[in-house]
Design an enzyme around this catalytic site. Structure first.
Site, short mmCIF file in Angstrom:
data_model
loop_
_atom_site.label_atom_id
_atom_site.label_comp_id
_atom_site.label_asym_id
_atom_site.label_seq_id
_atom_site.Cartn_x
_atom_site.Cartn_y
_atom_site.Cartn_z
N GLY A 14 -3.59 54.49 55.32
CA GLY A 14 -4.07 55.17 56.51
C GLY A 14 -3.13 56.20 57.10
O GLY A 14 -3.43 56.78 58.15
N GLU A 35 -6.38 59.43 44.37
CA GLU A 35 -6.52 58.08 43.84
C GLU A 35 -7.92 57.52 44.12
O GLU A 35 -8.58 57.90 45.10
CB GLU A 35 -5.46 57.15 44.41
CG GLU A 35 -5.60 56.84 45.88
CD GLU A 35 -4.60 55.78 46.34
OE1 GLU A 35 -4.22 54.93 45.50
OE2 GLU A 35 -4.21 55.81 47.50
N ASP A 86 -2.11 62.33 45.75
CA ASP A 86 -1.99 61.57 47.00
C ASP A 86 -1.47 60.15 46.75
O ASP A 86 -1.67 59.26 47.57
CB ASP A 86 -3.31 61.56 47.78
CG ASP A 86 -4.43 60.80 47.09
OD1 ASP A 86 -4.23 60.32 45.95
OD2 ASP A 86 -5.52 60.68 47.69
N ILE A 139 -6.22 54.33 60.85
CA ILE A 139 -7.20 53.57 60.08
C ILE A 139 -8.51 53.45 60.86
O ILE A 139 -9.60 53.60 60.31
CB ILE A 139 -6.64 52.17 59.73
CG1 ILE A 139 -5.56 52.30 58.65
CG2 ILE A 139 -7.76 51.24 59.25
CD1 ILE A 139 -4.86 51.00 58.32
N ARG A 142 -10.44 56.90 60.80
CA ARG A 142 -11.18 57.29 59.60
C ARG A 142 -12.36 56.36 59.31
O ARG A 142 -13.25 56.72 58.55
CB ARG A 142 -10.24 57.43 58.40
CG ARG A 142 -9.73 56.16 57.77
CD ARG A 142 -8.87 56.55 56.57
NE ARG A 142 -8.27 55.42 55.90
CZ ARG A 142 -7.42 55.54 54.89
NH1 ARG A 142 -7.09 56.73 54.46
NH2 ARG A 142 -6.90 54.48 54.31
N GLU A 147 -11.90 48.70 55.37
CA GLU A 147 -10.54 48.50 55.87
C GLU A 147 -10.48 47.81 57.23
O GLU A 147 -9.39 47.55 57.74
CB GLU A 147 -9.82 49.86 55.98
CG GLU A 147 -9.57 50.51 54.63
CD GLU A 147 -8.95 51.89 54.76
OE1 GLU A 147 -8.46 52.41 53.74
OE2 GLU A 147 -8.96 52.45 55.87
#
Length: 215
Positions: A14, A35, A86, A139, A142, A147
């Site tokens: 995050g 990723e 990333d 976190i 987004r 998550e």
């Protein structure tokens, strides 16, 4: 001899790795390697029950990242085309040490070293770090459903694992420059000046290490 730029961005969950990678890939016209995260079918179960699902989760990530790096090497780095990622595949060991039981970790470590033995290594690292409060805030912002069950204690442990790893990385790999970015003080998504500051640091390292690429 000049190297083809291969930049990896790392840091806790995050922290903004993908956002920064996207912005830098556009500015420098480098290929973006992202990723695979949400495609992992075990990840939701992992956050609900780490002990039960850690091995499956980590093996999925390892195999996918191995395949991605294999393709990147053939299609870009070997063709003298620059790449910004990333993630760094060594993150697998950070997570595996934290989540796997000793017997599973021993098996995982053997497989990891076999797969990564000949993988391309980044010649620059950007390390994003921040306080737990900032990580939790990002976190939430987004808003990935997968998550929302992450325990703050797990994130705090992970942030410390990353700090320990990066400190060790700089000792073991003095030839690879590490740019450290404090996420509590820097907002490269909303503040152009903060992004420009990071771009200047990357440009300086590219110049210092005589890293070149075909655009």
């Amino acid at each position: 001899m000049a190297e083809v730029p291969f930049i990896a961005i790392e840091g806790p969950i995050g922290i903004g790795k993908t956002s920064l990678a996207k912005k830098l890939s556009v500015h420098f016209d480098f290929h973006l390697l992202k990723e695979i995260v949400e495609e992992n079918p075990f990840l939701g179960k992992f956050y609900d029950d780490i002990d039960e699902w850690s091995f499956q989760t980590e093996m999925f990530f390892l195999c996918n990242r191995f395949k991605q790096l294999e393709d990147i090497e053939k299609k870009y780095l070997n063709q003298n085309k620059a790449v910004i990622a990333d993630y760094h595949i060594s993150k697998n060991m950070i997570f595996a040490k934290r989540t796997l039981q000793p017997d599973k970790f021993e098996k995982y470590e053997q497989i990891y070293h076999i797969l990564t033995k000949d993988m391309p290594v980044p010649n620059m690292m950007i390390y994003l770090h921040a306080s737990l409060d900032t990580i939790l805030k990002r976190i939430r912002l987004r808003g990935r459903d997968i998550e929302q069950n992450i325990k703050p204690s797990y994130l705090a442990q992970l942030a410390q694992d990353y700090e320990d790893y990066m400190n060790e990385f700089e000792v073991l790999h003095p030839e690879i420059p590490v740019i450290r970015i404090n996420g509590d003080e820097t907002d490269f998504v909303k503040q152009q000046d903060d992004l420009n500051m990071i771009i200047r640091q990357v440009e300086n390292q590219l110049d210092n290490h005589k890293v070149t690429s075909k655009r």
